[in-house]
Design an enzyme around this catalytic site. Structure first.
Site: not given
Length: 260
Positions: A1-2, A183
């Protein structure tokens, strides 16, 4: 998730933050133990300075005649902010020991505010020095949108290497698109396309819950302005100048820096 972030945007002040830290000290007289603590000026040649044993690692040059740092001075590690000595004993057994307040490690910054005043009937002083440290984002710093899409900086890319649209717009942040469906943060997609529409029209938009705003209504209006309905655009490589093979979803989204 960078996330990948635009180096030039950071240099222009994007996500730059200020941290404040306050150092304080006070004068004191203890008649029982015959101990005295007082501020002093380390830059004058007098009896006290000759007696006080200073720390060789400290820099005493940033204090004024009151023994306090000057406002607007840039200070670094081990720079003295408040000079104070502790006197113990009497007569031949008198000892002067330096007990100054210094900048802690990595606490460098600008002396933002200095406050001093007497706090008892003896006229003894209290002093507070506030340091302001400006910090620019760097690798590993954490960011998040308002929809819970968190990510740390994985790459800082020069602006000329960033992809750009036909209008020459280069993004400030690039995120991994796989983070959206996993998500289910559909609100971030709505925020992007509504924000795009509002930027074009110069208006304010409200897409909060229970307002009845539909994605199709936003898409229809965005399409009538000459954009792709769902926020996708053709982009070009900043390194080669060639057109990228796929459409890229791009739009204004509010991001915030998280304090660790």
């Amino acid at each position: 998730d960078s996330v990948m972030i635009n180096k030039s945007a950071l240099e222009r002040g994007l996500f730059r933050s200020a941290y404040f830290k306050t150092y304080d000290s006070h004068e004191m007289t203890d008649a029982k133990t015959d101990m005295v603590e007082f501020f002093y000026d380390p830059n004058v040649d007098d009896d006290i300075n000759s007696e006080v044993k200073k720390n060789s690692l400290y820099n005493y040059q940033n204090t004024d005649e009151r023994g306090m740092a000057k406002e607007g001075t840039y200070v670094y590690d081990n720079d003295v902010l408040i000079t104070k000595y502790v006197k113990t004993g009497s007569g031949a057994n008198t000892k002067y020991v330096d007990n100054s307040e210094v900048v802690k490690q990595d606490g460098w910054g600008v002396v933002d505010k200095v406050f001093s005043d007497s706090y008892n009937s003896n006229g003894e002083q209290i002093c507070k020095v506030r340091i302001c440290t400006t910090r620019e984002p760097t690798l590993g710093d954490k960011f998040a949108s308002r929809h819970g899409q968190k990510g740390v900086i994985g790459m800082i890319i020069r602006e000329e290497d960033m992809p750009f649209t036909k209008e020459g717009i280069r993004p400030d942040i690039i995120i991994n698109p796989h983070a959206i469906p996993s998500r289910m943060t559909i609100g971030q997609l709505l925020e992007s396309i509504l924000g795009k529409l509002c930027c074009v029209d110069g208006k304010l938009g409200d897409a909060t819950a229970f307002t009845g705003v539909s994605a199709e209504a936003i898409a229809k209006q965005l399409g009538s302005r000459g954009f792709e309905r769902y926020g996708n655009e053709l982009m070009y490589s900043g390194r080669t100048g060639g057109q990228l093979r796929y459409n890229i979803f791009i739009g204004p989204t509010y991001y915030q820096r998280l304090k660790l």
